[in-house]
Write a protein that holds these residues in place. Structure first.
Motif, mmCIF file in Angstrom:
data_model
loop_
_atom_site.group_PDB
_atom_site.id
_atom_site.type_symbol
_atom_site.label_atom_id
_atom_site.label_comp_id
_atom_site.label_asym_id
_atom_site.label_seq_id
_atom_site.Cartn_x
_atom_site.Cartn_y
_atom_site.Cartn_z
ATOM 1 N N SER A 42 1.053 -1.222 0.143
ATOM 2 C CA SER A 42 -0.002 0.016 -0.052
ATOM 3 C C SER A 42 0.844 1.389 -0.215
ATOM 4 C CB SER A 42 -0.693 -0.048 1.387
ATOM 5 O OG SER A 42 -1.546 1.348 1.266
ATOM 6 N N THR A 58 2.557 1.663 -3.240
ATOM 7 C CA THR A 58 1.691 2.413 -4.400
ATOM 8 C C THR A 58 1.549 3.728 -4.193
ATOM 9 O OG1 THR A 58 0.428 0.050 -4.445
ATOM 10 C CG2 THR A 58 -0.477 1.963 -5.102
ATOM 11 N N GLU A 111 2.698 6.408 -7.029
ATOM 12 C CA GLU A 111 1.744 7.457 -7.758
ATOM 13 C C GLU A 111 1.984 9.044 -7.372
ATOM 14 O OE1 GLU A 111 -2.417 4.842 -6.877
ATOM 15 O OE2 GLU A 111 -1.837 6.116 -5.233
ATOM 16 N N ARG A 141 -3.945 6.739 -10.516
ATOM 17 C CA ARG A 141 -4.612 6.021 -9.463
ATOM 18 C C ARG A 141 -4.594 4.793 -9.873
ATOM 19 N NH1 ARG A 141 -4.650 8.003 -4.751
ATOM 20 N NH2 ARG A 141 -6.484 6.643 -4.281
ATOM 21 N N ASP A 191 -5.703 0.683 -8.910
ATOM 22 C CA ASP A 191 -6.572 -0.346 -7.808
ATOM 23 C C ASP A 191 -5.714 -1.547 -8.052
ATOM 24 O OD1 ASP A 191 -8.448 -1.314 -6.648
ATOM 25 O OD2 ASP A 191 -9.734 -1.813 -8.376
ATOM 26 N N ASP A 223 -4.057 -5.279 -6.910
ATOM 27 C CA ASP A 223 -4.959 -6.201 -6.554
ATOM 28 C C ASP A 223 -3.827 -6.902 -5.849
ATOM 29 O OD1 ASP A 223 -5.644 -8.842 -6.353
ATOM 30 O OD2 ASP A 223 -5.674 -9.685 -8.235
ATOM 31 N N ASP A 260 0.768 0.125 -15.238
ATOM 32 C CA ASP A 260 -0.628 0.793 -15.383
ATOM 33 C C ASP A 260 0.029 2.454 -15.478
ATOM 34 O OD1 ASP A 260 -2.468 -1.270 -15.470
ATOM 35 O OD2 ASP A 260 -2.746 -1.080 -13.288
#
Length: 219
Positions: free
Chosen positions: A10, A13, A17, A29, A31, A33, A101
């Protein structure tokens, strides 16, 4: 340990970002997994099996006649190594998933932290890594991953001056160094050897991992 891995994922990430906003001037942003970056995903082995290994270390030492305190120390060391490795793997797997991403991000680089860094990390910090590849690790490493936007491939070695300085220090300390270590040939000094479970691991030439051939099966 799963909770700790999830927290690392977390935080990583959020960090990635923020970096993307800085280098791309746009929001990213993701998401994430978590099932892809913690637990069994890290080694493709059930965590219950992995975390039984320190106990087996103790049992094996006792069966070989080692005192209880020695056996416990060995088990504690194995547990410490496994835990640190898994936290590192949670971070590297998260980097791979998140950057997939993030359009425009092609590479990652290793950013050294703290006053002291091992020579392996110092040399690795002069290289660039494709974002789809897991960065080599070693247990307890505190290096950060930095994402890079680029319209061209700068080549594997991105800081030859620093790499040369590291060779100088190696030669000063050991009496010899491989100054031919460029691009692929830098593996003459360090290698990123694939471990069967945890992927690329930083190590010295000559190191190897236990495999099926090392198991003494009854005849």
């Amino acid at each position: 340990m799963l909770a700790g891995q999830r927290q690392i994922a977390s935080l990583t990430t959020t960090y990635l970002e923020r970096l993307y906003r800085e280098i791309a001037d746009e929001q990213s942003r993701v998401d994430l997994d978590f099932d892809r970056v913690i637990g069994r995903a890290l080694r493709d082995v059930d965590p219950a099996d992995v975390y039984e290994r320190p106990f087996k270390e103790v049992w094996n030492a006792l069966s070989n006649g080692e005192p209880l305190d020695v056996a416990l120390d060995r088990g504690a060391h194995r547990l410490d190594t496994i835990a640190k490795t898994d936290l590192q793997l949670a971070r590297t797997h998260t980097v791979r998933e998140v950057t997939a991403d993030q359009p425009g991000v092609e590479y990652t680089v290793r950013e050294l932290q703290g006053e002291f860094d091992c020579a392996l990390c110092m040399i690795a910090s002069t290289q660039r890594y494709h974002k789809r590849d897991l960065a080599p690790i070693h247990p307890g490493c505190d290096c950060l991953v930095k994402t890079v936007r680029s319209d061209f491939d700068p080549g594997q070695v991105i800081d030859e001056e620093r790499l040369e300085k590291i060779h100088d220090l190696v030669e000063e300390a050991l009496g010899k160094a491989d100054r031919g270590g460029r691009a692929v040939d830098y593996r003459k000094i360090i290698i990123a050897r694939d471990h069967g479970e945890i992927g690329p691991v930083l190590g010295y030439r000559g190191q190897r991992f236990t495999g099926p051939d090392d198991i003494n099966l009854p005849t």
